[in-house]
Design a protein around this motif. Structure first.
Motif: not given
Length: 129
Positions: A23, A30, A32, A43-44, A67, A80, A85
């Motif tokens: 992260r 990522l 979100e 966030r993953t 998620y 992202r 983003w």
């Protein structure tokens, strides 16, 4: 039984080691989501590929992933990509063949998903910006 242990060990490692490290990388992709209980951003780190105005990836643990549960509660997400983003709407695609999908995605991440995943699920994010 062995699959359950593998899932628990993999999730523990990802949550406490891998995800915390990746992260922080500025160009790590990522996802979100909004926490379904907390309402806070979650966030993953993920791997996948942008194709046109869509971002495709495969979840290792399908509907057991936190998620994915967040997406089910609120499909509005952000992704992202290359440090930027993008807003989008996520769609769970249980009828898509995740093994075939992984062949079209970056091989390093796909190897990990195939190796550790037990309930693969394809996800498409329609990017809106």
């Amino acid at each position: 039984m062995a699959g359950d242990l593998r899932d628990r060990v993999t999730k523990l490692f990802q949550k406490n080691v891998a995800n915390r490290l990746t992260r922080a990388l500025p160009f790590q992709t990522l996802l979100e989501t909004t926490g379904r209980k907390s309402g806070q951003p979650r966030r993953t780190p993920i791997g996948g590929r942008k194709i046109g105005n869509e971002f495709w990836f495969v979840s290792e643990f399908g509907e057991n992933s936190q998620y994915v549960k967040n997406i089910e509660a609120d499909p509005n997400v952000r992704v992202r990509l290359n440090g930027r983003w993008h807003k989008g709407v996520a769609h769970l695609l249980p009828d898509d063949d995740p093994h075939e999908r992984l062949r079209s995605l970056p091989q390093f991440n796909s190897f990990g998903v195939r190796t550790f995943g037990t309930k693969l699920l394809t996800i498409r994010v329609d990017l809106t910006d």
